[in-house]
Design a protein around this motif. Structure first.
Motif, PDB file in Angstrom:
ATOM      1  N   PRO A  59       2.148  -2.293 -11.476  1.00  0.00           N
ATOM      2  CA  PRO A  59       0.905  -2.639 -10.804  1.00  0.00           C
ATOM      3  C   PRO A  59       0.904  -4.116 -10.411  1.00  0.00           C
ATOM      4  N   GLY A  60       0.279  -4.421  -9.288  1.00  0.00           N
ATOM      5  CA  GLY A  60       0.371  -5.773  -8.757  1.00  0.00           C
ATOM      6  C   GLY A  60      -0.809  -6.683  -9.041  1.00  0.00           C
ATOM      7  N   ARG A  61      -1.813  -6.210  -9.791  1.00  0.00           N
ATOM      8  CA  ARG A  61      -3.014  -7.031  -9.997  1.00  0.00           C
ATOM      9  C   ARG A  61      -3.329  -7.195 -11.491  1.00  0.00           C
ATOM     10  N   PHE A  62      -4.148  -8.215 -11.769  1.00  0.00           N
ATOM     11  CA  PHE A  62      -4.637  -8.467 -13.135  1.00  0.00           C
ATOM     12  C   PHE A  62      -3.491  -8.508 -14.142  1.00  0.00           C
TER      13      PHE A  62
ATOM     14  N   THR B 249       0.859  -1.176   0.000  1.00  0.00           N
ATOM     15  CA  THR B 249       0.000   0.000   0.000  1.00  0.00           C
ATOM     16  C   THR B 249       0.893   1.223   0.000  1.00  0.00           C
ATOM     17  N   TRP B 250       1.028   1.847  -1.146  1.00  0.00           N
ATOM     18  CA  TRP B 250       1.930   2.997  -1.299  1.00  0.00           C
ATOM     19  C   TRP B 250       1.271   3.961  -2.279  1.00  0.00           C
ATOM     20  N   ASN B 251       1.241   5.241  -1.927  1.00  0.00           N
ATOM     21  CA  ASN B 251       0.697   6.238  -2.837  1.00  0.00           C
ATOM     22  C   ASN B 251       1.529   7.505  -2.784  1.00  0.00           C
ATOM     23  N   ALA B 252       1.110   8.513  -3.511  1.00  0.00           N
ATOM     24  CA  ALA B 252       1.917   9.720  -3.628  1.00  0.00           C
ATOM     25  C   ALA B 252       2.148  10.416  -2.298  1.00  0.00           C
ATOM     26  N   ALA B 253       1.231  10.236  -1.361  1.00  0.00           N
ATOM     27  CA  ALA B 253       1.410  10.849  -0.045  1.00  0.00           C
ATOM     28  C   ALA B 253       2.596  10.265   0.701  1.00  0.00           C
ATOM     29  N   ASP B 254       3.066   9.095   0.273  1.00  0.00           N
ATOM     30  CA  ASP B 254       4.197   8.437   0.935  1.00  0.00           C
ATOM     31  C   ASP B 254       5.547   8.879   0.392  1.00  0.00           C
TER      32      ASP B 254
ATOM     33  N   GLU C  77      -0.472  -7.513 -13.896  1.00  0.00           N
ATOM     34  CA  GLU C  77       0.301  -6.263 -13.893  1.00  0.00           C
ATOM     35  C   GLU C  77      -0.327  -5.164 -14.742  1.00  0.00           C
ATOM     36  N   THR C  78      -1.618  -5.238 -14.991  1.00  0.00           N
ATOM     37  CA  THR C  78      -2.259  -4.194 -15.767  1.00  0.00           C
ATOM     38  C   THR C  78      -2.747  -3.033 -14.912  1.00  0.00           C
ATOM     39  N   ARG C  79      -3.026  -3.291 -13.628  1.00  0.00           N
ATOM     40  CA  ARG C  79      -3.556  -2.250 -12.758  1.00  0.00           C
ATOM     41  C   ARG C  79      -3.372  -2.651 -11.298  1.00  0.00           C
ATOM     42  N   GLY C  80      -3.701  -1.725 -10.394  1.00  0.00           N
ATOM     43  CA  GLY C  80      -3.637  -2.052  -8.974  1.00  0.00           C
ATOM     44  C   GLY C  80      -2.482  -1.394  -8.250  1.00  0.00           C
ATOM     45  N   ARG C  81      -2.320  -1.783  -7.001  1.00  0.00           N
ATOM     46  CA  ARG C  81      -1.290  -1.203  -6.141  1.00  0.00           C
ATOM     47  C   ARG C  81       0.108  -1.508  -6.644  1.00  0.00           C
TER      48      ARG C  81
ATOM     49  N   THR D  58      -8.309   0.924 -18.947  1.00  0.00           N
ATOM     50  CA  THR D  58      -7.125   1.426 -18.270  1.00  0.00           C
ATOM     51  C   THR D  58      -7.436   1.956 -16.887  1.00  0.00           C
ATOM     52  N   GLN D  59      -6.356   2.158 -16.115  1.00  0.00           N
ATOM     53  CA  GLN D  59      -6.482   2.807 -14.815  1.00  0.00           C
ATOM     54  C   GLN D  59      -6.089   4.277 -14.964  1.00  0.00           C
ATOM     55  N   PRO D  60      -6.471   5.123 -14.018  1.00  0.00           N
ATOM     56  CA  PRO D  60      -6.128   6.548 -14.123  1.00  0.00           C
ATOM     57  C   PRO D  60      -4.620   6.764 -14.191  1.00  0.00           C
ATOM     58  N   VAL D  61      -4.223   7.803 -14.890  1.00  0.00           N
ATOM     59  CA  VAL D  61      -2.796   8.078 -15.060  1.00  0.00           C
ATOM     60  C   VAL D  61      -2.120   8.333 -13.716  1.00  0.00           C
ATOM     61  N   GLU D  62      -2.855   8.895 -12.759  1.00  0.00           N
ATOM     62  CA  GLU D  62      -2.276   9.131 -11.431  1.00  0.00           C
ATOM     63  C   GLU D  62      -1.874   7.823 -10.756  1.00  0.00           C
ATOM     64  N   GLN D  63      -2.657   6.773 -10.983  1.00  0.00           N
ATOM     65  CA  GLN D  63      -2.311   5.453 -10.451  1.00  0.00           C
ATOM     66  C   GLN D  63      -1.160   4.844 -11.239  1.00  0.00           C
ATOM     67  N   GLY D  64      -1.197   5.041 -12.554  1.00  0.00           N
ATOM     68  CA  GLY D  64      -0.137   4.478 -13.396  1.00  0.00           C
ATOM     69  C   GLY D  64       1.230   5.062 -13.116  1.00  0.00           C
ATOM     70  N   ALA D  65       1.282   6.301 -12.628  1.00  0.00           N
ATOM     71  CA  ALA D  65       2.566   6.946 -12.344  1.00  0.00           C
ATOM     72  C   ALA D  65       3.186   6.486 -11.033  1.00  0.00           C
ATOM     73  N   LEU D  66       2.412   5.823 -10.175  1.00  0.00           N
ATOM     74  CA  LEU D  66       2.937   5.452  -8.857  1.00  0.00           C
ATOM     75  C   LEU D  66       4.147   4.525  -8.908  1.00  0.00           C
ATOM     76  N   PRO D  67       4.194   3.507  -9.800  1.00  0.00           N
ATOM     77  CA  PRO D  67       5.387   2.662  -9.816  1.00  0.00           C
ATOM     78  C   PRO D  67       6.674   3.437 -10.090  1.00  0.00           C
ATOM     79  N   GLN D  68       6.645   4.405 -11.024  1.00  0.00           N
ATOM     80  CA  GLN D  68       7.877   5.137 -11.289  1.00  0.00           C
ATOM     81  C   GLN D  68       8.190   6.130 -10.168  1.00  0.00           C
ATOM     82  N   LEU D  69       7.171   6.665  -9.525  1.00  0.00           N
ATOM     83  CA  LEU D  69       7.422   7.516  -8.363  1.00  0.00           C
ATOM     84  C   LEU D  69       8.001   6.713  -7.203  1.00  0.00           C
ATOM     85  N   HIS D  70       7.521   5.487  -7.043  1.00  0.00           N
ATOM     86  CA  HIS D  70       8.076   4.611  -6.005  1.00  0.00           C
ATOM     87  C   HIS D  70       9.532   4.282  -6.321  1.00  0.00           C
ATOM     88  N   ALA D  71       9.795   3.903  -7.571  1.00  0.00           N
ATOM     89  CA  ALA D  71      11.170   3.584  -7.972  1.00  0.00           C
ATOM     90  C   ALA D  71      12.092   4.771  -7.785  1.00  0.00           C
TER      91      ALA D  71
END
Length: 305
Positions: free
Chosen positions: A264-267, A2-7, A269-273, A237-250
């Protein structure tokens, strides 16, 4: 996880370069880095669009520290000019997000240097850029390079006897091959940085299926039918804000190691946390890594590591 931009940790004092920062994943990435205090260079092909993006970011993040600089990854001369200007202007770079990319489903096209456009823009341009900026990154504070992959790399193949798809061009496989090449580059860069004990980390990310302007652009040559096809594709597709999270995490998460790959960790790797994901067998192959690195050095004239 569970990681998002606030982290995202405080980025105050860090200098980030984000390619393709005027729209889509790049715009979200640049916005969030600025929101958390980073000084962000928006490296864009069209500076008018870049200026508009900077205004958008400034509205969302009052006081954002932003610079718009021209960079056309489909031109090695532009890459060199950008890198020289940045080196003269800045003492160091702490983060390079190799985000920019394109996907076209029309006829074969080439860069100004004669490279097939997908490979030339998505991988070779970033290879040359990273090499030219590496001295600035080496002086950075906990510096990282993030290479943006795609789930399409998993079914792609690199034909070293026809890297430019001159004999057999099909747009979708050419795009997949460019993203496989990008993934190979990120992994091989990690190997070489580790070998010399560099402080720079090479990490990777992909956005799954995310709603960006690449999908409409890919189909624009098909007219009205293409427009409807693009709209239908966006429904999955998932929202672009969600799609950007993996590169922000990296790019920012504490404890990230060189060579780690996030998506993304679900389906499938198409979408999700955000989750740590695995690259394809070809992407991690040592021989493929060396062959592509040698080819990229020869094609771009940029030799490093």
């Amino acid at each position: 996880m569970t990681w998002n931009a606030a982290d995202i940790p405080d980025q105050t004092g860090r200098l980030a370069v984000v390619t393709g920062a005027n729209s889509g994943l790049g715009l979200v990435t640049a916005t969030e880095l600025a929101r958390h205090g980073a000084d962000v260079v928006l490296a864009v092909r069209n500076t008018t669009a870049g200026d508009a993006a900077a205004r958008t970011i400034a509205e969302a993040v009052p006081g954002a520290k932003l610079r718009v600089r021209r960079l056309d990854l489909a031109s090695l001369a532009s890459v060199a000019t950008f890198a020289d200007a940045v080196a003269e202007e800045l003492g160091q770079i702490d983060l390079l997000v190799n985000n920019a990319g394109l996907v076209l489903l029309g006829p074969r096209r080439t860069t100004s240097d004669g490279f097939e456009l997908h490979l030339g823009t998505n991988m070779l341009g970033h290879f040359a850029l990273t090499g030219r900026l590496l001295p600035l990154l080496a002086r950075g504070d906990a510096p990282r390079v993030v290479s943006l992959s795609s789930i399409t790399h998993k079914t792609a193949h690199l034909a070293f006897d026809d890297l430019m798809s001159e004999r057999d061009y099909r747009a979708a496989p050419a795009y997949g091959a460019s993203k496989l090449a990008t993934t190979v580059f990120g992994i091989e860069l990690d190997r070489r940085l580790r070998a010399i004990g560099s402080p720079v980390l090479s990490t990777l990310a992909h956005p799954g299926l995310s709603s960006t302007n690449l999908t409409p652009r890919a189909w624009e040559h098909r007219g009205r039918i293409g427009g409807w096809t693009a709209r239908l594709g966006l429904l999955a597709t998932q929202p672009v804000e969600q799609g950007a999270l993996p590169q922000l995490h990296a790019a920012t998460a504490p404890g990230v190691r060189g060579g780690q790959f996030f998506g993304p960790g679900r389906f499938r790797e198409t979408r999700g946390r955000v989750a740590e994901v695995r690259a394809s067998a070809e992407a991690t192959d040592l021989v493929v890594g060396r062959r592509l690195w040698d080819a990229a050095q020869g094609l771009t004239g940029v030799a490093y590591l």
